[in-house]
Design a protein around this motif. Structure first.
Motif, PDB file in Angstrom:
ATOM      1  N   HIS A 308       9.774  -0.660  -2.272  1.00  0.00           N
ATOM      2  CA  HIS A 308       8.643  -1.577  -2.344  1.00  0.00           C
ATOM      3  C   HIS A 308       8.888  -2.708  -3.342  1.00  0.00           C
ATOM      4  O   HIS A 308       9.680  -2.567  -4.275  1.00  0.00           O
ATOM      5  CB  HIS A 308       7.381  -0.815  -2.774  1.00  0.00           C
ATOM      6  N   CYS A 313       1.911  -0.747  -4.418  1.00  0.00           N
ATOM      7  CA  CYS A 313       1.782  -1.143  -3.011  1.00  0.00           C
ATOM      8  C   CYS A 313       0.651  -0.367  -2.342  1.00  0.00           C
ATOM      9  O   CYS A 313       0.567   0.852  -2.440  1.00  0.00           O
ATOM     10  CB  CYS A 313       3.095  -0.878  -2.265  1.00  0.00           C
ATOM     11  N   SER A 315       0.135   0.385   0.602  1.00  0.00           N
ATOM     12  CA  SER A 315       0.443   1.243   1.743  1.00  0.00           C
ATOM     13  C   SER A 315       0.701   2.689   1.291  1.00  0.00           C
ATOM     14  O   SER A 315       0.797   3.588   2.113  1.00  0.00           O
ATOM     15  CB  SER A 315       1.684   0.725   2.478  1.00  0.00           C
ATOM     16  N   CYS A 341       9.626  -1.662   2.803  1.00  0.00           N
ATOM     17  CA  CYS A 341       8.215  -1.426   3.168  1.00  0.00           C
ATOM     18  C   CYS A 341       7.679  -2.621   3.966  1.00  0.00           C
ATOM     19  O   CYS A 341       7.813  -3.765   3.529  1.00  0.00           O
ATOM     20  CB  CYS A 341       7.397  -1.245   1.891  1.00  0.00           C
ATOM     21  N   HIS A 343       4.702  -3.493   4.356  1.00  0.00           N
ATOM     22  CA  HIS A 343       3.452  -4.019   3.792  1.00  0.00           C
ATOM     23  C   HIS A 343       3.718  -5.005   2.657  1.00  0.00           C
ATOM     24  O   HIS A 343       3.214  -6.111   2.666  1.00  0.00           O
ATOM     25  CB  HIS A 343       2.562  -2.873   3.315  1.00  0.00           C
ATOM     26  N   CYS A 344       4.542  -4.597   1.700  1.00  0.00           N
ATOM     27  CA  CYS A 344       4.804  -5.503   0.573  1.00  0.00           C
ATOM     28  C   CYS A 344       6.070  -6.329   0.783  1.00  0.00           C
ATOM     29  O   CYS A 344       6.311  -7.287   0.051  1.00  0.00           O
ATOM     30  CB  CYS A 344       4.841  -4.733  -0.741  1.00  0.00           C
TER      31      CYS A 344
HETATM   32 ZN   LIG Z   1       5.156  -1.500  -0.084  1.00  0.00          ZN
END
Ligand SMILES: [Zn+2]
Length: 401
Positions: A308, A313, A315, A341, A343-344
């Protein structure tokens, strides 16, 4: 949104040469598709001496606040520059040759000539179109004074400036030229634009794109597309995993998960103001640099499979937060098995960066971009092409906020 379906069987596509972009190709309306040869492109827009430096807040803010001249036509309506006052369209092609009214910046190149003025602007192919427009269309606009957005096609990130400072940034996907489908106009044009209408969500061939905000005619900022599931929910796995690289047909897909600062598509949807300037930086001739070896990354030592960009994060479940840090230099050693990841969207591995830089040079070469002249491209390197199953945006219903 702006792209109409070009449906080809996958089997046929496999037989097509990759560099089939020919000037003679026509679309179903018998309009030529055209190519990029012979045109200046978005890489020339900011001038030869321009430095793409996101850390120089002062220069970035100056650019974001500088008034721009647009064509005072209705939003999402095309203006075609002409080869002479009251002449013919300089370029008349499928998705090409026009500047989008009220949003896309133009450079004024000449004086008024009997009600006509020579200008240049960028079309959907990211080509500079020079020609005459009615002088009465030229309108200078002062951008919103609080906000400004820079989208860098190289880093595939959106940088949000507030009151002169770089407040935060998040991952995006800009347009990916698809040579197999003959869609050179997928590239998100570089240049300068103004935020217009809050368009809302729209369906598009098996995906749903929420929170569309128009910045250049058919090109919107919108949420990363979701795929409808049987239970009525949406899955963002497929398109979410593409964030941080080119993937769209011209729109800018924005991360849906808030970063540590709260930046995400819903933040933009709720906070942006009309006439906020959106600057899009070109990537031609630029390569993604390696992150500093000391760059901090994070993971969950209790069985986490991702790495991440952030220790917190969103998620990751709260009980595993904060995550444990390690240096980017260790990513290919101890942490070689971790995936980035979605998400980030942390920094990519050096091998991935190398691969991408090579692919981008090869693609630019295939498109006749002059910047790649003299660059060495690995023999046999593959070219990035678009996803087969999201070949276009369909008709959409427009909701004006
Ligand atoms: Zn992340």
């Amino acid at each position: 949104m702006k792209r109409i379906a070009v449906l080809l069987l996958c089997a046929l596509m496999a037989l097509q040469p990759l560099f089939a972009l020919a000037a003679g190709e026509k679309n179903k309306d018998n309009l030529p598709i055209g190519d990029l040869a012979g045109f200046d492109g978005g890489w020339t827009w900011f001038g030869e001496d321009f430095h793409y430096d996101i850390t120089n807040e002062e220069a970035c803010w100056e650019l974001l606040q500088k008034p721009i001249t647009v064509l005072d036509a209705e939003e999402n309506s095309p203006v075609y520059p002409l080869d002479a006052p009251d002449g013919n369209r300089v370029v008349n092609q499928w998705q090409g040759g026009f500047i989008n009214g009220s949003q896309a910046a133009v450079h004024v190149l000449g004086e008024d000539e009997d009600g006509w003025t020579l200008i240049e602007g960028l079309d959907y192919y990211d080509r500079v179109i020079r020609g005459y427009v009615k002088t009465s269309l030229l309108k200078t606009v002062t951008p919103n004074e609080k906000y400004g957005i820079i989208i860098d096609k190289l880093t595939q990130r959106l940088y949000m400036f507030i009151d002169g400072k770089l407040w935060s940034d998040c991952a995006v996907s800009t347009g990916l030229v698809d040579l197999r489908l003959n869609q050179p106009y997928n590239e998100t044009a570089s240049g300068e634009y103004l935020i217009g209408n809050w368009v809302g969500g729209f369906d598009s061939e098996g995906m749903y794109c929420a929170m569309g905000i128009r910045f250049n005619g058919g090109d919107l900022l919108h949420e990363v597309p979701g795929v409808p599931m049987a239970d009525g929910s949406y899955s963002f796995t497929k398109f979410g995993s593409q964030l941080g690289r080119k993937a769209s047909h011209g729109c800018v897909r924005v991360q849906r998960t808030p970063n540590d600062d709260g930046l995400c598509i819903s933040w933009l949807w709720e906070n942006l103001k009309r006439n906020t300037k959106v600057v899009i930086w070109d990537d031609d001739g630029r390569t993604i640099p390696y992150p500093d070896d000391s760059t901090e990354l994070y993971y969950n030592p209790n069985g986490g499979t991702s790495y991440h960009a952030s220790a917190t994060c969103r998620s990751v479940r709260d009980k595993y937060l904060p995550l444990t840090g390690f240096a980017y230099a260790e990513l290919d050693g101890t942490y070689a098995k971790l995936d980035p990841c979605p998400h980030c969207v942390p920094a990519q591995r050096k091998s991935i960066i190398d691969e991408r830089n090579e692919q981008w040079f090869e693609l630019a070469e295939a498109l006749n971009h002059p910047m790649v002249t003299g660059e060495t491209v690995a023999e046999g390197a593959s070219v990035v092409v678009g996803e087969d199953d999201e070949s276009a945006y369909g008709e959409v219903s427009i909701i004006i906020k």
